[in-house]
Scaffold this active site. Structure first.
Site, PDB file in Angstrom:
ATOM      1  N   GLU A   1      37.230  47.368  36.861  1.00  0.00           N
ATOM      2  CA  GLU A   1      36.784  46.606  35.463  1.00  0.00           C
ATOM      3  C   GLU A   1      37.679  46.767  34.315  1.00  0.00           C
ATOM      4  OE1 GLU A   1      35.006  43.996  35.873  1.00  0.00           O
ATOM      5  OE2 GLU A   1      33.381  44.488  37.357  1.00  0.00           O
TER       6      GLU A   1
ATOM      7  N   ARG B   1      40.385  43.801  33.020  1.00  0.00           N
ATOM      8  CA  ARG B   1      39.834  43.249  31.757  1.00  0.00           C
ATOM      9  C   ARG B   1      40.846  44.115  30.645  1.00  0.00           C
ATOM     10  NH1 ARG B   1      33.432  42.053  31.957  1.00  0.00           N
ATOM     11  NH2 ARG B   1      33.265  42.346  34.121  1.00  0.00           N
TER      12      ARG B   1
ATOM     13  N   ASP C   1      35.987  39.141  47.217  1.00  0.00           N
ATOM     14  CA  ASP C   1      36.684  37.905  46.617  1.00  0.00           C
ATOM     15  C   ASP C   1      38.027  38.178  46.170  1.00  0.00           C
ATOM     16  OD1 ASP C   1      35.532  39.714  44.758  1.00  0.00           O
ATOM     17  OD2 ASP C   1      34.838  37.985  43.587  1.00  0.00           O
TER      18      ASP C   1
ATOM     19  N   GLU D   1      34.563  31.032  37.474  1.00  0.00           N
ATOM     20  CA  GLU D   1      35.394  30.694  38.802  1.00  0.00           C
ATOM     21  C   GLU D   1      35.627  29.076  39.191  1.00  0.00           C
ATOM     22  OE1 GLU D   1      32.902  32.979  38.764  1.00  0.00           O
ATOM     23  OE2 GLU D   1      34.270  34.778  38.852  1.00  0.00           O
TER      24      GLU D   1
HETATM   25  C1  DMJ Z   1      35.622  38.672  36.378  1.00  0.00           C
HETATM   26  O1  DMJ Z   1      35.465  39.879  35.935  1.00  0.00           O
HETATM   27  C2  DMJ Z   1      36.615  38.415  37.326  1.00  0.00           C
HETATM   28  O2  DMJ Z   1      36.832  37.106  37.527  1.00  0.00           O
HETATM   29  C3  DMJ Z   1      36.391  39.015  38.684  1.00  0.00           C
HETATM   30  O3  DMJ Z   1      37.275  38.922  39.461  1.00  0.00           O
HETATM   31  C4  DMJ Z   1      34.979  38.462  38.985  1.00  0.00           C
HETATM   32  N1  DMJ Z   1      33.781  38.524  38.060  1.00  0.00           N
HETATM   33  C5  DMJ Z   1      34.118  38.368  36.882  1.00  0.00           C
HETATM   34  C6  DMJ Z   1      33.817  36.953  36.521  1.00  0.00           C
HETATM   35  O4  DMJ Z   1      32.858  36.325  37.292  1.00  0.00           O
END
Ligand code: DMJ
Length: 670
Positions: free
Chosen positions: A304, A308, A437, A573
């Site tokens: 994270e 970010r 994912d 998404e």
């Molecule tokens: C974000 O932090 C990123 O896109 C991550 O890959 C998946 N989850 C969240 C958004 O939904």
């Protein structure tokens, strides 16, 4: 061959020529020299026997052929020479100038070997790059100029005048360019750039903004103005009640802390740049300069904080050219490195950035597969910018390890990996949703980032998409929507996380970069499904998870929602994929779908005193049950992709120059 035969101790049978070597080593040519002299004499005799006219004709023909030969050499020879030396250069740069030893050896195939591997992936059919429907301005360089603008003025724009007419000449110029086919993939030569030397040149590091500054600003349209308004509203809440903290709690007019690092502010920096919000950007910059301190005794999640914070700082550095952001990126990047000190080199999930210690979650020594394989774009870029290979080495090692790891199912990976053994755990469950994912997303994006040279990444990506087709694709009833389900120990489940809606965008990006046209078809089908995950719900907002109906039942829609899954976290998404689909097809329905979604966010998640909130119940329009939390990705991703979706300016983060990390932070393609 005759000479070697004559020199051997017991010569084989010779029918025509006899050759002996004199003691001095000169050729004592008996038959050979005599016959040559004889032939020369007999030719001369024949020439003499010809009439004068015959001789003149022969001489004329000889002169004519010589002239033709010289002319064709000068016109064909030069480009050939250029092509050859280019391919040699490509080989050289791949193996020599990388500076850093790649875990996945970078091999850009030379053009003349283009067909060598065709057949290994028969499903990959060469695809022409889709023609771009938008007005394209002068070729731009890497960065965008800050589009500082007063959003209020833009409401007076005549939206109908905004760039719609395709530019034919430019389209033709695009399609005319020759392509290099690699395993069926069509790769534009100008995209197949050489891999970077590990340290980016000083000029490239700082001057990208200047290079863009010749561009005239492109007017924005009413929908983009609406996004700016939404952003300002969200920002107002953050500024008033959560300034410098991680997340806004818009209902209680306070904040929540996750890492205590101003997460929303950092995630939103490049969005402000792209939206042209100068004042807000400057104010946030001041906070970064004066208040952002990483020397803190705090545990952060490696994934994270990489996507970010590190991602946000790196992209803001690239867009703004302001070295403050690079310095901060280096600081956080180096503080995250202890995570890689594990027996297997698969990183731990958590790092204490003040103490320099790292550990897995309390209950397990496993890490999440998506987490350890979705930090590569950022660390690789950090290595490129700093010239310090340690970041890239650490993350490349993870990819290399996962590449060879057993436990995959036709390219699909399990969700967990053990930091001691380095093995996958909880085998047998396969999903494109949570915990797996972005593994798939980053395979493709690393390949693109590196100039499409790292074959193992592409192979893993192609294999995985085949795995998706084979095991996870189904169609729902009654609308026959194509969706991606899950596989648990051989049993198919018609469950799809909203997170999976990154996939249409990623597939479209792959197709844009020369991968199979099938991928684009699948992307088109899946984005329709993701849109229906909004459209079939009472609030017009998607829940976190849906279950698709496999059998038609009277009065039932395709999408079913379980009570535990009906929350919406303002996730990006679907909007992200709509953006890619619109960029690559120019089909305005994608903009219209995004516009509907924005309006529904405004209707059900907007908090009057500032900010937007996650909601608990997308099925209850009269009370969607606000959760009192605005996730940082709403500003970092959702609103950014909205703004880009509504834009007709393909140079506003040109997808041939930038690749978005999984938190929507654009990083340069090397
Ligand atoms: C974000 O932090 C990123 O896109 C991550 O890959 C998946 N989850 C969240 C958004 O939904």
């Amino acid at each position: 061959a005759a000479m070697y035969a004559a020199a051997s101790p017991s010569p084989p049978r010779r029918d025509f020529i006899s050759v002996t070597l004199s003691p001095e080593g000169t050729v004592g040519a008996v038959g050979y020299n005599n016959s040559k002299a004889w032939r020369r004499r007999s030719c001369w005799r024949k020439w003499k026997q010809l009439s004068r006219l015959q001789r003149s004709i022969i001489l004329f023909l000889f002169a004519f052929l010589t002239v033709c030969g010289v002319i064709s050499y000068t016109s064909v020879g030069e480009p050939w020479k250029g092509w050859t030396s280019k391919s040699l250069d490509e080989h050289r740069t791949v193996s020599d100038t990388r500076g850093l030893k790649l875990a996945n050896p970078a091999v850009l195939p030379a053009p003349q070997k283009a067909d060598a591997n065709i057949g290994e992936y028969p499903e990959l059919s060469p695809q022409k790059k889709p023609k771009l429907p938008h007005v394209r301005r002068n070729p731009s360089n890497l960065q965008i100029k800050p589009p500082w603008r007063d959003a209020r003025l833009q409401t007076q724009l005549d939206v109908s005048k905004i760039a719609e007419e395709p530019v034919q000449a430019d389209k033709e110029e695009k399609t005319e360019k020759s392509v290099i086919s690699w395993r069926g993939a069509v790769i534009e030569p100008d995209q197949s750039t050489e891999p970077p030397s590990i340290k980016v040149k000083e000029s490239e590091k700082t001057s990208s903004v200047d290079r863009e500054s010749q561009k005239e600003p492109v007017p924005i349209n009413e929908r983009q103005v609406a996004v700016i308004e939404a952003f300002r509203h969200a920002w107002k809440g953050y500024k008033d009640f959560a300034w410098g903290h991680d997340e806004l709690k818009p209902l209680s007019k306070s904040y929540s802390e996750w890492f205590g690092l101003g997460l929303t502010l950092i995630d939103a920096l490049d969005t402000m740049w792209i939206l042209g919000l100068k004042e807000e950007f400057e104010e946030a910059r001041k906070w970064v300069a004066n208040n952002l301190v990483f020397d803190k005794n705090v545990d952060v999640n490696l994934f994270e904080s990489t996507i970010r914070i590190l991602g946000g700082l790196l992209s803001t550095y690239h867009l703004s050219g302001d070295s403050l952001f690079l310095e901060k990126a280096k600081d956080i990047g180096s503080r995250l490195m202890p995570a890689f000190k594990t027996p297997s080199k698969i990183p731990y999930s958590d790092v204490n950035i003040g103490r320099g210690t790292a550990h897995p979650p309390r209950w397990t020594s496993d890490s999440t597969v998506a987490e350890v394989t979705s930090i590569q774009l950022e660390f690789r870029e950090l290595s490129r910018l700093t010239g310090d290979e340690k970041y890239q080495k650490a993350v490349d090692e993870v990819m290399k390890h996962v590449h060879t790891l057993p436990g995959k199912n036709d390219g699909l990976v399990p969700m967990f990996i053990n930091t001691n053994s380095g093995q996958f755990t909880h085998l047998g469950v396969y999903t494109l949703g949570a915990r797996a994912d972005s593994y798939y997303e980053y395979l493709l994006k690393q390949w693109i980032q590196g100039g499409k040279t790292e074959n193992e990444l592409l192979e893993d990506y192609m294999r995985a998409i085949e795995g998706v087709k084979k095991h996870l694709l189904q169609r729902s009833q009654p609308k026959k929507l194509t969706f991606v389900g899950e596989l648990a120990h051989g049993h198919f489940s018609a469950k799809m996380d909203h997170l999976v809606c990154f996939l249409p965008g990623t597939l479209a990006l792959g197709a844009h970069n020369g991968l199979s046209a099938d991928h684009m078809k699948l992307a088109e089908a899946l984005i329709e499904t993701c849109y229906q995950m909004y459209a079939q719900v009472e609030t017009g907002l998607s829940p976190e998870i849906v279950h698709f109906n496999l059998h038609a039942q009277k009065g039932h829609k395709d999408v079913e929602i379980k009570p535990a899954d009906r929350h919406n976290l303002l996730r990006p998404e679907t909007v992200e994929s709509l953006f890619y689909m619109y960029r690559f097809t120019g089909d305005k329905k994608y903009q219209d779908w995004g516009w509907e979604i924005l309006q529904n966010f405004n209707k059900y998640t907007r908090v009057p005193t500032g900010g937007y909130t996650s909601i608990n119940n997308v099925q209850n329009p009269s009370n969607p049950e606000p959760r009192d939390k605005m996730e940082s990705f709403f500003l970092g991703e959702t609103l950014k992709y909205m703004f880009l979706l509504f834009s007709d300016d393909i140079d506003l983060i040109n997808l041939d120059k930038y690749v978005f990390n999984t938190e929507a932070h654009p990083l340069p393609i090397w």
